[in-house]
Enzyme design. Structure first.
Site, PDB file in Angstrom:
ATOM      1  N   ALA A  69      78.781  49.953  -9.340  1.00 59.67           N
ATOM      2  CA  ALA A  69      79.537  49.000  -8.893  1.00 59.67           C
ATOM      3  C   ALA A  69      80.618  48.752  -9.515  1.00 59.67           C
ATOM      4  O   ALA A  69      81.875  48.244  -8.991  1.00 59.67           O
ATOM      5  CB  ALA A  69      78.616  47.822  -8.292  1.00 59.67           C
ATOM      6  N   ASN A 149      74.975  36.808  -7.709  1.00 54.66           N
ATOM      7  CA  ASN A 149      73.862  37.433  -8.446  1.00 54.66           C
ATOM      8  C   ASN A 149      73.130  36.411  -9.468  1.00 54.66           C
ATOM      9  O   ASN A 149      71.914  36.698  -9.559  1.00 54.66           O
ATOM     10  CB  ASN A 149      74.549  38.300  -9.462  1.00 54.66           C
ATOM     11  CG  ASN A 149      75.573  38.054 -10.310  1.00 54.66           C
ATOM     12  OD1 ASN A 149      76.908  37.355  -9.595  1.00 54.66           O
ATOM     13  ND2 ASN A 149      75.539  38.178 -11.430  1.00 54.66           N
ATOM     14  N   GLN A 177      74.523  42.377  -4.377  1.00 49.48           N
ATOM     15  CA  GLN A 177      73.465  41.735  -4.369  1.00 49.48           C
ATOM     16  C   GLN A 177      73.102  41.221  -2.728  1.00 49.48           C
ATOM     17  O   GLN A 177      72.170  40.922  -2.553  1.00 49.48           O
ATOM     18  CB  GLN A 177      73.410  40.443  -5.088  1.00 49.48           C
ATOM     19  CG  GLN A 177      73.806  40.399  -6.442  1.00 49.48           C
ATOM     20  CD  GLN A 177      72.395  40.891  -7.194  1.00 49.48           C
ATOM     21  OE1 GLN A 177      71.382  40.928  -6.697  1.00 49.48           O
ATOM     22  NE2 GLN A 177      72.673  41.257  -8.715  1.00 49.48           N
ATOM     23  N   THR A 232      82.637  65.307 -11.244  1.00 49.71           N
ATOM     24  CA  THR A 232      81.695  66.019 -10.637  1.00 49.71           C
ATOM     25  C   THR A 232      80.377  64.926 -10.200  1.00 49.71           C
ATOM     26  O   THR A 232      79.799  64.156 -11.097  1.00 49.71           O
ATOM     27  CB  THR A 232      81.106  67.078 -11.588  1.00 49.71           C
ATOM     28  OG1 THR A 232      82.170  67.779 -12.114  1.00 49.71           O
ATOM     29  CG2 THR A 232      79.926  67.708 -10.819  1.00 49.71           C
ATOM     30  N   CYS A 314      74.179  38.393 -17.564  1.00 47.49           N
ATOM     31  CA  CYS A 314      75.324  38.460 -18.332  1.00 47.49           C
ATOM     32  C   CYS A 314      75.429  37.504 -19.647  1.00 47.49           C
ATOM     33  O   CYS A 314      75.784  37.701 -20.655  1.00 47.49           O
ATOM     34  CB  CYS A 314      76.511  38.439 -17.593  1.00 47.49           C
ATOM     35  SG  CYS A 314      76.544  39.471 -16.452  1.00 47.49           S
TER      36      CYS A 314
HETATM   37  N1  PLP Z   1      78.435  42.698  -8.888  1.00 46.42           N
HETATM   38  C1  PLP Z   1      77.274  42.092  -8.822  1.00 46.42           C
HETATM   39  C2  PLP Z   1      77.096  40.791  -7.933  1.00 46.42           C
HETATM   40  C3  PLP Z   1      76.104  42.359  -9.755  1.00 46.42           C
HETATM   41  O1  PLP Z   1      75.275  41.666  -9.720  1.00 46.42           O
HETATM   42  C4  PLP Z   1      76.325  43.588 -10.390  1.00 46.42           C
HETATM   43  C5  PLP Z   1      75.352  44.060 -11.555  1.00 46.42           C
HETATM   44  O2  PLP Z   1      74.826  43.228 -12.210  1.00 46.42           O
HETATM   45  C6  PLP Z   1      77.494  44.273 -10.367  1.00 46.42           C
HETATM   46  C7  PLP Z   1      78.683  43.919  -9.626  1.00 46.42           C
HETATM   47  C8  PLP Z   1      77.971  45.475 -11.138  1.00 46.42           C
HETATM   48  O3  PLP Z   1      76.745  46.495 -10.724  1.00 46.42           O
HETATM   49  P1  PLP Z   1      76.653  47.841 -11.682  1.00 46.42           P
HETATM   50  O4  PLP Z   1      75.570  47.473 -12.472  1.00 46.42           O
HETATM   51  O5  PLP Z   1      76.369  48.864 -10.576  1.00 46.42           O
HETATM   52  O6  PLP Z   1      77.876  48.126 -12.293  1.00 46.42           O
END
Ligand code: PLP
Length: 371
Positions: A69, A149, A177, A232, A314
């Site tokens: 993401a 998150n 989330q 790929t 984080c």
């Molecule tokens: N956005 C939110 C709200 C998330 O909680 C996270 C993952 O912690 C991400 C983006 C990033 O996702 P990914 O681990 O697939 O890069």
């Protein structure tokens, strides 16, 4: 180990692991090759694409797989700014967004893009009046996440999209989330999602794009994913994401009721704790709580067989208090006294209640020691 860190990642669903096995142990074709095996792999990817699109539940767009993401969000933001009209060089976002959004905006900010980061209230919610007041005809993109998150609060994404589009901007929603937990509202032009938050594999995400809102490519190469995202694809990861998304759709109500029951079971155990962020507009599998004068990092150290986290995965380890807890007005001390318990499909009531009782005992021990 009792796993209470469902926002960091979710366990792989057994159905997902079983479906991926075919593509890890038996079949290995390149899905972009014209051979029979290649076409078979490509077909499996198209099934997965459909399953993820169905789980997102928005009509009339397309979906491209990405490596995460984080990549989907980087692509959405940078690619939208690159394609935007010359006078539209502004991004409006929110102080409590994930680093995937905030750091990308900061990077663009150093390259001449104007970035406005809106505050939230003490409940963690964005005010629509604040958003309206921030918009003008220079805004190319508004980025508002669905479910936070760290504290689980649900932003008014549908209304925010309407306001953004009325000002001629596109709207990006980080629904990482939210997918599989609450319905994704109509409105956004771009939606970022991730497999490993819905009981799927790590290393795959996706960007849903409304027709006409496709960002300029970020990753160049072989032209896979409709010429928009080269590289790929992994049939194993795509299949895993697809099966996880299908389960998210078919088990949606069951998962929701289970999380609701867990939330109700844990509430009577929270004497002495304060919930961070709105308790109403919240996904209830995220419980971010604080208790005066406790050291959350020590609590985690004292209870090694319970996996839970500081306010934010984080912020954990960095020593920096969470930007989200700070944005809702908590002092550094309050932020450092906050923990996040995340639970979901595979959490039992007994383990959740058992864990919070042990967390309570450890917190009380800290309080006695400090007294
Ligand atoms: N956005 C939110 C709200 C998330 O909680 C996270 C993952 O912690 C991400 C983006 C990033 O996702 P990914 O681990 O697939 O890069």
């Amino acid at each position: 180990m009792i796993y209470l860190d469902y926002q960091a990642t979710t366990p792989l669903a057994p159905e997902v692991a079983a479906a991926m096995r075919l593509w890890t142990e038996e079949k290995f074709a390149n899905p972009h090759s014209p051979s029979r095996e290649g076409r078979e792999a490509a077909a499996a990817i198209e099934v997965a694409r459909e399953q993820v699109q169905q789980a997102i539940g928005l009509g009339g767009g397309s979906l491209a797989f990405t490596g995460s993401a984080t990549e989907a969000i980087n692509w959405a933001i940078k690619g939208t700014l690159e394609k935007s009209l010359p006078g539209r060089n502004r991004i409006v976002t929110v102080a409590t967004e994930h680093a995937a959004v905030l750091d990308t905006c900061e990077w663009l900010g150093k390259r001449g893009v104007e970035v406005t980061c809106l505050p939230v209230g003490s409940d963690g919610l964005l005010s629509l009046d604040t958003l309206k007041a921030a918009l003008n005809d220079r805004v190319a993109l508004v980025a508002v996440m669905l479910v936070n998150n760290e504290i689980g609060v649900i932003q008014p994404v549908e209304e925010a999209a309407r306001i953004a589009q009325a000002a001629g901007a596109l709207m990006l929603c980080d629904a990482v989330q939210g997918l599989g937990r609450i319905e994704i509202p109509e409105g956004p032009d771009l939606v970022g999602v991730s497999a490993h938050k819905i009981y799927g594999p790590k290393g795959i995400g996706a960007l849903w794009m409304r027709k006409g809102a496709e960002p300029a490519p970020l990753i160049h190469g072989g032209g896979q994913e409709q010429g928009l995202r080269s590289g790929t694809l992994s049939p194993a990861l795509c299949t895993g994401f697809g099966v996880a998304a299908k389960l998210a759709s078919t088990q949606f109500e069951q998962d929701r009721e289970h999380v609701e029951a867990l939330w109700n079971a844990i509430m009577p155990e929270l004497d002495g704790w304060i919930v961070n962020g709105s308790t109403d507009l919240r996904y209830r599998g995220n419980l971010n709580i604080r208790r005066e004068n406790i050291d959350a990092a020590r609590l985690i150290g004292d209870l090694r067989d319970i996996a839970f986290s500081l306010g934010s995965a984080c912020a954990s380890g960095s020593g920096r208090p969470s930007h989200v807890l700070r944005a809702i007005g908590l002092s550094d001390r309050e932020a450092r006294s906050s923990i996040r318990l995340g639970f979901g499909r595979y959490t039992s009531k007994a383990e959740l209640v058992g864990a919070i009782r042990r967390i309570n005992e450890a917190a009380e021990a800290q309080e006695r020691f400090a007294a």
